[in-house]
Design an enzyme around this catalytic site. Sequence first.
Site, PDB file in Angstrom:
ATOM      1  N   TYR A   1       3.048  -6.491  -6.019  1.00 52.09           N
ATOM      2  CA  TYR A   1       4.481  -6.517  -5.750  1.00 52.09           C
ATOM      3  C   TYR A   1       4.938  -7.874  -5.230  1.00 52.09           C
ATOM      4  O   TYR A   1       6.114  -8.224  -5.358  1.00 52.09           O
ATOM      5  CB  TYR A   1       4.868  -5.378  -4.803  1.00 52.09           C
ATOM      6  CG  TYR A   1       5.017  -4.087  -5.578  1.00 52.09           C
ATOM      7  CD1 TYR A   1       6.193  -3.797  -6.257  1.00 52.09           C
ATOM      8  CD2 TYR A   1       3.958  -3.197  -5.696  1.00 52.09           C
ATOM      9  CE1 TYR A   1       6.322  -2.651  -7.008  1.00 52.09           C
ATOM     10  CE2 TYR A   1       4.078  -2.045  -6.449  1.00 52.09           C
ATOM     11  CZ  TYR A   1       5.274  -1.776  -7.108  1.00 52.09           C
ATOM     12  OH  TYR A   1       5.392  -0.652  -7.872  1.00 52.09           O
ATOM     13  N   GLN A   2       4.019  -8.655  -4.693  1.00 55.17           N
ATOM     14  CA  GLN A   2       4.366 -10.031  -4.358  1.00 55.17           C
ATOM     15  C   GLN A   2       4.720 -10.784  -5.628  1.00 55.17           C
ATOM     16  O   GLN A   2       5.718 -11.526  -5.671  1.00 55.17           O
ATOM     17  CB  GLN A   2       3.202 -10.716  -3.640  1.00 55.17           C
ATOM     18  CG  GLN A   2       3.456 -12.182  -3.330  1.00 55.17           C
ATOM     19  CD  GLN A   2       2.738 -12.670  -2.088  1.00 55.17           C
ATOM     20  OE1 GLN A   2       2.260 -11.884  -1.284  1.00 55.17           O
ATOM     21  NE2 GLN A   2       2.674 -13.964  -1.904  1.00 55.17           N
ATOM     22  N   ARG A   3       3.931 -10.620  -6.668  1.00 55.56           N
ATOM     23  CA  ARG A   3       4.216 -11.227  -7.966  1.00 55.56           C
ATOM     24  C   ARG A   3       5.571 -10.747  -8.490  1.00 55.56           C
ATOM     25  O   ARG A   3       6.415 -11.539  -8.934  1.00 55.56           O
ATOM     26  CB  ARG A   3       3.083 -10.840  -8.921  1.00 55.56           C
ATOM     27  CG  ARG A   3       3.202 -11.269 -10.363  1.00 55.56           C
ATOM     28  CD  ARG A   3       3.954 -10.325 -11.270  1.00 55.56           C
ATOM     29  NE  ARG A   3       3.681  -8.934 -11.003  1.00 55.56           N
ATOM     30  CZ  ARG A   3       4.423  -7.946 -11.467  1.00 55.56           C
ATOM     31  NH1 ARG A   3       5.494  -8.190 -12.198  1.00 55.56           N
ATOM     32  NH2 ARG A   3       4.132  -6.691 -11.192  1.00 55.56           N
TER      33      ARG A   3
ATOM     34  N   GLN B   1      16.304   3.905 -13.434  1.00 62.28           N
ATOM     35  CA  GLN B   1      16.322   3.607 -12.006  1.00 62.28           C
ATOM     36  C   GLN B   1      17.103   2.321 -11.762  1.00 62.28           C
ATOM     37  O   GLN B   1      17.158   1.428 -12.618  1.00 62.28           O
ATOM     38  CB  GLN B   1      14.916   3.506 -11.413  1.00 62.28           C
ATOM     39  CG  GLN B   1      14.065   2.386 -11.957  1.00 62.28           C
ATOM     40  CD  GLN B   1      12.761   2.212 -11.198  1.00 62.28           C
ATOM     41  OE1 GLN B   1      12.625   2.654 -10.057  1.00 62.28           O
ATOM     42  NE2 GLN B   1      11.789   1.565 -11.823  1.00 62.28           N
TER      43      GLN B   1
ATOM     44  N   HIS C   1       4.607   1.831  -1.329  1.00 64.49           N
ATOM     45  CA  HIS C   1       3.610   1.539  -2.353  1.00 64.49           C
ATOM     46  C   HIS C   1       2.210   1.388  -1.767  1.00 64.49           C
ATOM     47  O   HIS C   1       1.276   1.045  -2.489  1.00 64.49           O
ATOM     48  CB  HIS C   1       3.990   0.268  -3.117  1.00 64.49           C
ATOM     49  CG  HIS C   1       5.145   0.454  -4.045  1.00 64.49           C
ATOM     50  ND1 HIS C   1       5.093   1.307  -5.125  1.00 64.49           N
ATOM     51  CD2 HIS C   1       6.387  -0.089  -4.051  1.00 64.49           C
ATOM     52  CE1 HIS C   1       6.249   1.271  -5.764  1.00 64.49           C
ATOM     53  NE2 HIS C   1       7.055   0.442  -5.134  1.00 64.49           N
TER      54      HIS C   1
END
Length: 724
Positions: free
Chosen positions: A247-249, A135, A402
């Site tokens: 996803y912030q990380r 990807q 997500h």
Amino acid sequence: MKSKLLAVAMCGVASSAAIAGPIEYSLNSSAAAVQQYAPLFQKELDRSRSFVDQMMEAGVVVPIPKDPGGGYTHEQHKQNFKIIYQGGQLYKLTGEQKYADYVRDILLAYADLYPTLGEHPARKNSQSSGRIFWQVLNDAMWMVDSIQGYEAIRDSLSEADRKNIDDNVFRKAAAFLSTGSAVTFNKIHNHATWATAGVGMTGYVLGDKELVDVALLGLDKSGKTGFLRQSELLFSPDGYYTEGPYYQRFALKPFIVFAGAIEKNDPSRKIFEHRNGILLKALRTTIQLTYDGYFFPFNDAIRDKSLKTDELYHGVAVAYSKTRDPGLLSIAQWQGRTVLTDDGMMVANDLAAGKASPFSFQSLLLSDGPEGKQGAVAIMRKGDGMTGQALVAKNSSQGMGHGHFDKLSWQYYDNGYEIVSDYGAARFLNIEAKQGGRYLPENESWAKQSIAHNSLVVDEKSHFNGDRRAADKLAPEQLYFTNEMGSQISTAKMTGAYPGVEFTRTLALLDVEGLGQPLVADIMRVDAEGDYAYDLPLHYNGHIMRVGFDVKSNVAGRPVLGESNGYQHIWVDGTGKPTSADNGFVTWIKDDRFYTARWVPQVGSETILAESGANDPDFNLRREQMLVQRVTSGKDIVFASILEAHGRYDGAAERTTASDSQVKTIQHVRHGGADLLLIETLAGAKSVLAISYDQDKNKKHTAAIDGQTISWTGFAAHLRLGGE
């Protein structure tokens, strides 16, 4: 245009590389090679040296891409970008030519390979294909690390090698990630953050202003997309990232690394002041979104991710260099890691000088959405952020692709553990045996569905009927929040998740007289236009000790709870019909502490004891417990419950104390528009959680419960009642 990426380079650690023929690299010693640094920085330097030296023994290994996540070629190319990065930093710090030579030879191998690559053979039709990886996201990650390593050694190369690598690796990769992957590059999404960071830093290294401009402002340079716009739309004013903590990380690394490059090369942009310092605010918020160092597993989260991650090693170092917040030093100390940059050196030096102080984990409300108007996350804490209590109310927006369908869900942490749990993602990241490390089919059929979360389910259907596009349009409304110690309260309302049904949830972390631990109160109020069936699940960690009501157990064979929307994955262990809050409880143990969930049963309701894992022929799901309050027909109802921590089991001493609930009963009363929850302990202490739902903070309210009249001012209050 002279690049200045060196001072913001990132560090990573990789798994062992594939073995190939050894190549000898000469050693040029220098004073820097024997210099000793502060312990944390020296440890990082030694770790990188050991890793890269080991990889050098294997030689240059750049295979033709073939495998999905977790496969040999995927892992080798991941290994390579870590080698390129760390080898470059080692050359910068030690001056040893062997590191520059090794990085050069790997990049020359990529210069031969990259121009020959087309779409990856393991690509997935639903996602944009990469060239090196399956990807495009992974190609961007390769670029972010590799361009930093290349920048560190580029001036040491011959003109011919430099031109070969410039043109056949980084220019071609930048073209692929930008114009060649325009759909991804122009998104407001973490994939685009990685792509714009890789392309923009490449522009700085190669002196290509065009690449920098499209990275910052989007392919059409309008500013409607690109890196700057992402920093404006993906974070709330409080620094909360819309896809959730996991996803912030993940997105933090490209945001912080590229911002550092922008600051060094174009300081007039004042990137760390952009949008009221949003990037540094986001770093602090990222840390706040953890318990015992692990991120709250909202949405598609891999549950084993903690602050001990590449993104946070650098993020903490950058934030400390900008703020000198001594609390960040304690985070670095807990991580036991830093990065091979000037910022990392500053962290190590100040940590060695004893300047650290505990990081201030707080009770706070984090708004969601670019303007802070798309719901919120409420965090209510007592004690420290590692072993104290943390009640988390997820009243946030969908979280884009997500996101999960779990409006007004919650989690609870205590004693170092997640007690009321969230499943997170159904995925075994980079384990090839499990769908090539991709998201499993059960991520859609179970993990995203509402019944898999601690939220209201109507007519056995998920919120928004599982339609992400519909969910993106609506968010909860945070009505009230107070972080007053002893009476921390959050209330939020959700309208539109189900046609004709509105639900409002109050979660509170309360100190109750005579109880050794704070108590969680939960009032879920449902207002509907007609009759519906309701399920309210509670997912918990622990082993059942006592059930207060009679249970019809399915000991010979377990039926499945339903056919779709996640219900097909639930085994029914037993059912029962508690008659009152006196017997409507379940007690379990986790580690050395007991927990009792107690609720006021609805008339005609039943309670289901269940476990995930049905209809799972490939053993993809974790087996986790839940209890479900079920009302088969109702209109306007209120689910009222508490969660109590109590007692201790000392296995070494074989001693048990207070293994039974210390709460005698609870009672719910609706008085006009208000909800009242009475809590009575075995010792006779009584208190009431009173919710008026009135936004006028100065308005006085009165109500009657348990034969007493109570009064309070404003939206909500926790009141102690006089004893008998």
